[in-house]
Design a protein around this motif. Structure first.
Motif, PDB file in Angstrom:
ATOM      1  N   THR A  22       0.757  -1.252   0.072  1.00 50.87           N
ATOM      2  CA  THR A  22       0.105   0.077   0.128  1.00 50.87           C
ATOM      3  C   THR A  22       0.873   1.470  -0.223  1.00 50.87           C
ATOM      4  OG1 THR A  22       0.024   0.068   2.402  1.00 50.87           O
ATOM      5  CG2 THR A  22      -1.907  -1.266   1.443  1.00 50.87           C
ATOM      6  N   GLN A  23       0.271   2.380  -0.066  1.00 50.03           N
ATOM      7  CA  GLN A  23       1.306   3.720  -0.159  1.00 50.03           C
ATOM      8  C   GLN A  23       1.651   3.966   1.162  1.00 50.03           C
ATOM      9  OE1 GLN A  23      -1.739   6.299  -1.887  1.00 50.03           O
ATOM     10  NE2 GLN A  23      -0.699   6.285  -3.815  1.00 50.03           N
ATOM     11  N   GLU A  24       0.924   3.467   2.142  1.00 51.23           N
ATOM     12  CA  GLU A  24       1.358   3.678   3.619  1.00 51.23           C
ATOM     13  C   GLU A  24       2.469   2.630   3.993  1.00 51.23           C
ATOM     14  OE1 GLU A  24      -1.994   3.011   2.630  1.00 51.23           O
ATOM     15  OE2 GLU A  24      -2.912   5.118   3.146  1.00 51.23           O
ATOM     16  N   GLN A  25       2.478   1.462   3.463  1.00 47.56           N
ATOM     17  CA  GLN A  25       3.583   0.593   3.612  1.00 47.56           C
ATOM     18  C   GLN A  25       4.820   1.068   3.150  1.00 47.56           C
ATOM     19  OE1 GLN A  25       1.514  -2.907   2.161  1.00 47.56           O
ATOM     20  NE2 GLN A  25       1.358  -3.578   4.169  1.00 47.56           N
ATOM     21  N   LEU A  26       4.637   1.513   1.784  1.00 53.65           N
ATOM     22  CA  LEU A  26       5.626   1.885   1.061  1.00 53.65           C
ATOM     23  C   LEU A  26       6.345   3.234   1.684  1.00 53.65           C
ATOM     24  CD1 LEU A  26       7.745   1.760  -1.476  1.00 53.65           C
ATOM     25  CD2 LEU A  26       6.277   3.103  -2.811  1.00 53.65           C
ATOM     26  N   ALA A  27       5.427   4.249   2.138  1.00 57.41           N
ATOM     27  CA  ALA A  27       5.841   5.315   2.952  1.00 57.41           C
ATOM     28  C   ALA A  27       6.843   4.958   3.977  1.00 57.41           C
ATOM     29  CB  ALA A  27       4.928   6.276   3.232  1.00 57.41           C
ATOM     30  N   HIS A  28       6.466   4.165   4.721  1.00 55.68           N
ATOM     31  CA  HIS A  28       7.232   3.516   5.951  1.00 55.68           C
ATOM     32  C   HIS A  28       8.317   2.894   5.434  1.00 55.68           C
ATOM     33  CE1 HIS A  28       7.680   1.866   9.861  1.00 55.68           C
ATOM     34  NE2 HIS A  28       7.991   0.791   9.388  1.00 55.68           N
ATOM     35  N   LEU A  29       8.266   2.128   4.707  1.00 62.24           N
ATOM     36  CA  LEU A  29       9.590   1.496   4.217  1.00 62.24           C
ATOM     37  C   LEU A  29      10.628   2.540   3.721  1.00 62.24           C
ATOM     38  CD1 LEU A  29       8.470  -1.501   1.954  1.00 62.24           C
ATOM     39  CD2 LEU A  29       9.766  -1.532   3.969  1.00 62.24           C
ATOM     40  N   VAL A  30      10.361   3.562   3.076  1.00 60.94           N
ATOM     41  CA  VAL A  30      11.290   4.687   2.432  1.00 60.94           C
ATOM     42  C   VAL A  30      11.503   5.584   3.336  1.00 60.94           C
ATOM     43  CG1 VAL A  30      10.936   3.788   0.117  1.00 60.94           C
ATOM     44  CG2 VAL A  30       9.728   5.661   1.025  1.00 60.94           C
ATOM     45  N   GLY A  31      10.841   5.672   4.425  1.00 58.34           N
ATOM     46  CA  GLY A  31      11.124   6.744   5.551  1.00 58.34           C
ATOM     47  C   GLY A  31      10.253   8.146   5.247  1.00 58.34           C
ATOM     48  N   CYS A  32       9.117   8.082   4.644  1.00 56.87           N
ATOM     49  CA  CYS A  32       8.474   9.035   4.465  1.00 56.87           C
ATOM     50  C   CYS A  32       7.409   9.167   5.605  1.00 56.87           C
ATOM     51  CB  CYS A  32       7.556   9.216   3.101  1.00 56.87           C
ATOM     52  SG  CYS A  32       8.552   9.023   1.675  1.00 56.87           S
ATOM     53  N   ARG A  33       7.053  10.410   6.190  1.00 57.66           N
ATOM     54  CA  ARG A  33       5.967  10.464   7.445  1.00 57.66           C
ATOM     55  C   ARG A  33       4.696  10.107   6.857  1.00 57.66           C
ATOM     56  NH1 ARG A  33       8.561  15.770  10.125  1.00 57.66           N
ATOM     57  NH2 ARG A  33      10.475  14.908  10.580  1.00 57.66           N
ATOM     58  N   ARG A  34       4.240  10.569   5.645  1.00 57.90           N
ATOM     59  CA  ARG A  34       2.618  10.270   5.060  1.00 57.90           C
ATOM     60  C   ARG A  34       2.646   9.611   3.816  1.00 57.90           C
ATOM     61  NH1 ARG A  34       0.745  15.934   4.927  1.00 57.90           N
ATOM     62  NH2 ARG A  34       2.595  16.407   4.167  1.00 57.90           N
ATOM     63  N   ALA A  35       1.663   8.924   3.665  1.00 62.26           N
ATOM     64  CA  ALA A  35       1.355   7.954   2.288  1.00 62.26           C
ATOM     65  C   ALA A  35       1.045   9.248   1.213  1.00 62.26           C
ATOM     66  CB  ALA A  35       0.344   7.195   2.519  1.00 62.26           C
TER      67      ALA A  35
END
Length: 98
Positions: A22-35
């Protein structure tokens, strides 16, 4: 990528969906705060910094030039055109890795 023109076309959505993130998962993986950041990157509205692009490449298991194929081709052609205008003898040839 959608059929509409974007400022920074990419294939992030296809790679993300292929891996089932999901966008949320990818954001977490790459260190982004928000989807929302991933949403803006995928839509081509923003071009992430080099560290984020490298993290996206690692997370999506694809080379950067695959994720940003059109941008890569355009930049490569610009570099080759500039290289051709250089005086002869200044173009270096890198040795191939063994």
């Amino acid at each position: 990528m959608s059929k509409t023109q974007t400022k920074y076309p990419n294939s992030l959505l296809q790679y993300r969906e292929r891996l089932g993130f999901t966008q949320e998962q990818l954001a977490h993986l790459v260190g982004c705060r928000r989807a929302q950041t991933i949403r803006r990157i995928e839509s081509g509205g923003t071009l992430p910094g080099v560290v984020t692009v490298l993290r996206l490449s690692a997370a999506l298991r694809a080379p950067v030039e695959f994720l940003y194929q059109e941008t890569f081709k355009t930049l490569r052609e610009e570099v080759r055109t500039t290289e051709e205008r250089m005086p002869k003898g200044q173009q270096g040839v890198l040795p191939l890795p063994l």
